[in-house]
Motif scaffolding. Structure first.
Motif, PDB file in Angstrom:
ATOM      1  N   TRP A 664       0.812  -1.207   0.000  1.00  0.00           N
ATOM      2  CA  TRP A 664       0.000   0.000   0.000  1.00  0.00           C
ATOM      3  C   TRP A 664       0.851   1.265   0.000  1.00  0.00           C
ATOM      4  O   TRP A 664       0.323   2.369  -0.148  1.00  0.00           O
ATOM      5  CB  TRP A 664      -0.913   0.017   1.225  1.00  0.00           C
ATOM      6  N   LEU A 665       2.152   1.101   0.198  1.00  0.00           N
ATOM      7  CA  LEU A 665       3.064   2.248   0.288  1.00  0.00           C
ATOM      8  C   LEU A 665       3.987   2.334  -0.915  1.00  0.00           C
ATOM      9  O   LEU A 665       5.026   2.986  -0.860  1.00  0.00           O
ATOM     10  CB  LEU A 665       3.880   2.147   1.578  1.00  0.00           C
ATOM     11  N   ALA A 666       3.613   1.683  -2.005  1.00  0.00           N
ATOM     12  CA  ALA A 666       4.422   1.747  -3.223  1.00  0.00           C
ATOM     13  C   ALA A 666       4.290   3.119  -3.869  1.00  0.00           C
ATOM     14  O   ALA A 666       3.281   3.813  -3.692  1.00  0.00           O
ATOM     15  CB  ALA A 666       3.970   0.660  -4.200  1.00  0.00           C
ATOM     16  N   PRO A 667       5.299   3.539  -4.616  1.00  0.00           N
ATOM     17  CA  PRO A 667       5.225   4.848  -5.277  1.00  0.00           C
ATOM     18  C   PRO A 667       3.969   4.987  -6.130  1.00  0.00           C
ATOM     19  O   PRO A 667       3.585   4.071  -6.865  1.00  0.00           O
ATOM     20  CB  PRO A 667       6.486   4.858  -6.147  1.00  0.00           C
ATOM     21  N   GLY A 668       3.306   6.136  -5.972  1.00  0.00           N
ATOM     22  CA  GLY A 668       2.099   6.408  -6.735  1.00  0.00           C
ATOM     23  C   GLY A 668       0.824   5.913  -6.083  1.00  0.00           C
ATOM     24  O   GLY A 668      -0.271   6.171  -6.599  1.00  0.00           O
ATOM     25  N   GLN A 669       0.920   5.210  -4.964  1.00  0.00           N
ATOM     26  CA  GLN A 669      -0.262   4.683  -4.301  1.00  0.00           C
ATOM     27  C   GLN A 669      -0.698   5.601  -3.160  1.00  0.00           C
ATOM     28  O   GLN A 669       0.066   6.443  -2.689  1.00  0.00           O
ATOM     29  CB  GLN A 669       0.021   3.283  -3.751  1.00  0.00           C
ATOM     30  N   HIS A 670      -1.957   5.409  -2.720  1.00  0.00           N
ATOM     31  CA  HIS A 670      -2.420   6.193  -1.580  1.00  0.00           C
ATOM     32  C   HIS A 670      -3.386   5.375  -0.742  1.00  0.00           C
ATOM     33  O   HIS A 670      -4.013   4.430  -1.215  1.00  0.00           O
ATOM     34  CB  HIS A 670      -3.067   7.508  -2.023  1.00  0.00           C
TER      35      HIS A 670
END
Length: 778
Positions: A664-670
């Motif tokens: 859930w903390l990958a780049p581009g995610q929220h």
């Protein structure tokens, strides 16, 4: 012995083709974990519900509705169903015959004060040339071999007992027992049985399907035996009536539509879940609620049910969908009786109230901001308090006192309602007094020894009963303080201190004997159950204490497929492991808690439902007597997902994102959470991740002096603010609202729901079993 059943076809309805065209389209659905899943459709508040069987039949308290389709009238057998909107109990499934795709949908709404199911099948010709679509619908009493259910009545495999009734709220399943004198009549658009309306639909061209033709079809072969077929060529086509007998075929009607290339046709049945008296009045009532109006009513009803609900959205759609489906499942299992709202576990074999399940489900509604429904559930729980103060629903089950006190206090705290706490002081005080007297006369200073006949399956001082009693006493003290009665809080604290001193001593002796906290404090044996609740939902023992750590290690050693096991390891248990995952989260072990969440998600049905047990590890994934969805799974899942994102404790205040998955903390995610209730006020936030760190925007209305913290990922290295300010692993958020960007290094672990699915599939293949989670057959 033959199964009492009757086959009768009834009218199919051509309706607007576009209504359902988008419901079942899109990418191919994935199968769920259970190979024989069940689903429920119901109207919150109304007693009767319907079951969607593993094959896709609609099974009610009065009849079973069986669909056949295609050129050979193949039985509809599609265990993979989906929820196009997880918050809406509108079930969809698909099968194909040649170029024709058949999409089935089912839902229920109130029509004239009665629950009515709408079953629609849309046939779409995917080819460029004309093709014929064929459908037939049969009515049976119960498909398959008869079984005796847990309440003594007979049913078919994977089907709930009907009719069945116990003490008010304990088990209530309306229906009609089979009778060989049933008389079926087709009158225009209606299918009647002995004066009751079983189904209605608009006029549509059809023709009788005779006994010989149906006997040759696979649809008939699954339903009865050819030797039992009478020579009957469809008297109902002429408006006559027939008398039903076991395994007797009466007739069937075939509906067909010649479809041009790319064209569709839809067929709809209105099926009262409590059949009214047949006649013009019932016809007029149903005619006032056509499919379009019913769809609108479904949407309106569920928007009202879920108004004000806490929203949780994470980047993995499965996790968010299961949260939404869990809340809908809990709400869909509630029905109104003269004593009040009953929070059932499901509408199937568990249409009943247990304090343990009801407490967890009620608290899940409070965590989701649905305080009105939670309060209604607790009003019914109050009816289970005996004159001496004891909350109990079944003999020798003494977990109820603590669970009831805990649920009452949680509602008061999460709804921030001191008036409710004050109104409950008398009931809480009576239960505290019972606990005080019972423990004072017990030789161990605990609750009485008992044989609950459930859960632990043992006799003695049941560990979970006493852990819940301690949690309940602490909850009563908190409730008294919220109500402004410090005098009662001090009085009840003295009871709790004495009780917990005895409990700690008994646990120490039991843990020395067993090497971990055992199911029974003063005897060997028993199944692990309440002993897993030592540090959750109340830390009666600290999550980091040696006894709790040993118990978590014991549970992990005995897990299979990432789930807790039951029955001496012979069965997976779908919700028993949740307190273990919560304990790991409370101790700071977010990694194992995330693994637990993914294991639970990987074992849900295709409609995001959970179940209970009787499913062997790496076995057939089938249980004919334990039907999904299960409300306790739903409640536990809601609590775990929420606590991973918004956690609270009496000492640390409110902590955000403590258990957020690396995926859930990958780049581009929220990640977004709106209006999450806590005992200190509500919190909303949006977290956005980049390749270099995270930005958090938040708003809260926490009580003065309550800390609000942001927990950075465990793998974050050298976190710094916009001006180079160095941060630790936890950042204090010192204002009610704000935005903060933190940059950090570190390597994000490769953990995800997709990875958990791949691992589970691989494990099954290694055991020479088919992968459970794969694209569904069409």
């Amino acid at each position: 012995m033959g199964c009492p059943r009757t086959l009768v076809a009834f009218a199919a309805v051509l309706s607007a083709p576009a209504l359902l065209a988008t419901a079942a389209r899109g990418s191919l659905a994935s199968t769920g974990f259970l190979s024989t899943p069940t689903d429920q459709i119901a109207v919150p508040g109304l007693l009767a519900g319907g079951e969607i069987t593993p094959e896709g039949d609609l099974y009610t308290g009065w009849a079973e509705y069986e669909l056949s389709f295609g050129r050979k009238l193949t039985p509809w057998d599609q265990p993979t169903r989906t929820l196009p909107d997880p918050s809406l109990p509108f079930l969809s499934s698909e099968l194909s015959d040649g170029p024709v795709r058949y999409a089935q949908t089912m839902f229920a709404v109130s029509v004239g004060g009665r629950p009515v199911a709408y079953e629609t099948v849309t046939a779409t010709n995917a080819s460029s040339r004309p093709w014929e679509a064929r459908l037939a619908m049969a009515v049976a009493y119960t498909r398959g071999r008869q079984l005796r259910g847990v309440h003594g009545t007979t049913t078919g495999a994977y089907r709930y007992e009907r009719p069945a009734s116990g003490a008010s709220g304990f088990y209530e399943q309306p229906g009609q027992a089979f009778s060989p004198s049933f008389a079926y009549t087709t009158q225009g658009r209606d299918l009647d049985r002995s004066g009751l309306l079983l189904a209605r639909g608009p006029s549509a061209a059809s023709r009788p399907l005779g006994a010989t033709a149906l006997a040759r079809s696979t649809a008939f072969a699954r339903s009865t035996t050819a030797a039992a077929v009478a020579n009957n060529d469809s008297p109902r086509a002429r408006g006559a009536s027939t008398v039903a007998g076991p395994n007797t075929l009466h007739d069937a009607r075939l509906f067909s539509a010649r479809l041009k290339g790319g064209a569709s046709a839809s067929f709809t049945w209105q099926i009262p879940l409590i059949p009214p008296a047949a006649g013009a009045a019932a016809d007029r009532t149903l005619d006032r609620a056509p499919l379009d109006a019913a769809r609108s009513e479904l949407k309106r009803m569920w928007e009202k049910e879920e108004a004000g609900m806490t929203r949780i959205d994470v980047p993995e759609a499965k996790a968010s969908a299961t949260y939404r489906a869990a809340i809908a499942q809990i709400l869909d299992s509630r029905y109104l009786t003269p004593p009040g709202w009953v929070q059932g576990v499901n509408r199937l074999q568990y249409q009943a109230f247990w304090i343990r399940d009801g407490a967890l489900e009620t608290r899940a509604l409070d965590l989701a901001g649905l305080h009105t429904q939670a309060g209604q559930d607790l009003e019914f729980m109050d009816t289970l308090q005996q004159p001496d103060g004891l909350f109990i629903d079944r003999a020798n089950q003494y977990d109820g006192p603590g669970e009831a006190l805990w649920a009452i206090d949680q509602h008061a705290q999460l709804a921030r309602d001191p008036a409710y706490a004050r109104a409950q002081l008398t009931r809480m005080g009576a239960q505290v007094q019972w606990l005080s007297l019972a423990s004072a006369t017990d030789p161990m200073g605990l609750l009485p020894a008992a044989n609950p006949g459930d859960d632990e399956l043992a006799y003695g001082h049941i560990t979970g009963d006493d852990l819940w009693a301690a949690a309940g006493l602490r909850s009563a003290i908190a409730g008294a303080r919220l109500a402004g009665r410090e005098d009662l809080a001090r009085e009840w604290q003295a009871v709790d201190s004495r009780f917990e001193a005895s409990l700690r001593q008994a646990i120490a002796l039991g843990a020395t004997r067993a090497g971990h906290i055992p199911p029974v404090l003063d005897a060997g044996g028993g199944q692990d159950w309440g002993n897993y609740y030592a540090a959750y939902p109340v830390q009666v023992l600290a999550a980091a204490s040696p006894a709790v750590r040993a118990t978590v290690a014991w549970a992990r050693t005995h897990m299979q497929e990432g789930l807790a096991t039951y029955a001496n390891g012979g069965s997976l248990h779908d919700y028993l492991g949740f307190p273990i995952f919560q304990t790991e989260l409370a101790e700071g072990d977010a990694s194992d808690a995330v693994a637990g969440l993914y294991a639970e998600l990987a074992h849900t049905t295709s409609t995001d439902g959970g179940w209970e047990w009787t499913v062997a590890p790496f076995g057939s994934r089938s249980s004919p007597v334990d039907m999904a969805p299960h409300g306790t799974f739903s409640a536990d899942y809601v609590a775990l997902l929420r606590d991973m994102l918004v956690d609270e404790s009496p000492t640390a205040g409110v902590t955000l994102l403590e258990g957020a998955s690396p995926a859930w903390l990958a780049p581009g995610q929220h990640i977004a959470v709106s209006d999450a209730p806590t005992a200190y006020g509500t919190v909303s936030f949006v977290e956005r991740s980049t390749a270099h760190g995270e930005t958090l925007q938040w708003h809260s209305d926490l009580s003065p002096g309550i800390a609000l913290e942001w927990k950075l990922p465990s793998w974050a290295r050298h976190p710094r603010g916009p001006h180079g300010t160095a941060f630790g692993a936890t950042i204090a958020l010192r204002s009610d609202s704000g935005s903060l960007t933190v940059a950090f290094g570190g390597r994000r672990p490769a953990r995800s729901y997709a990875g958990a699915v791949a691992a589970l599939n691989a494990a099954y293949r290694a055991h020479h079993r088919p992968a459970p989670l794969a694209p569904a057959a069409g």
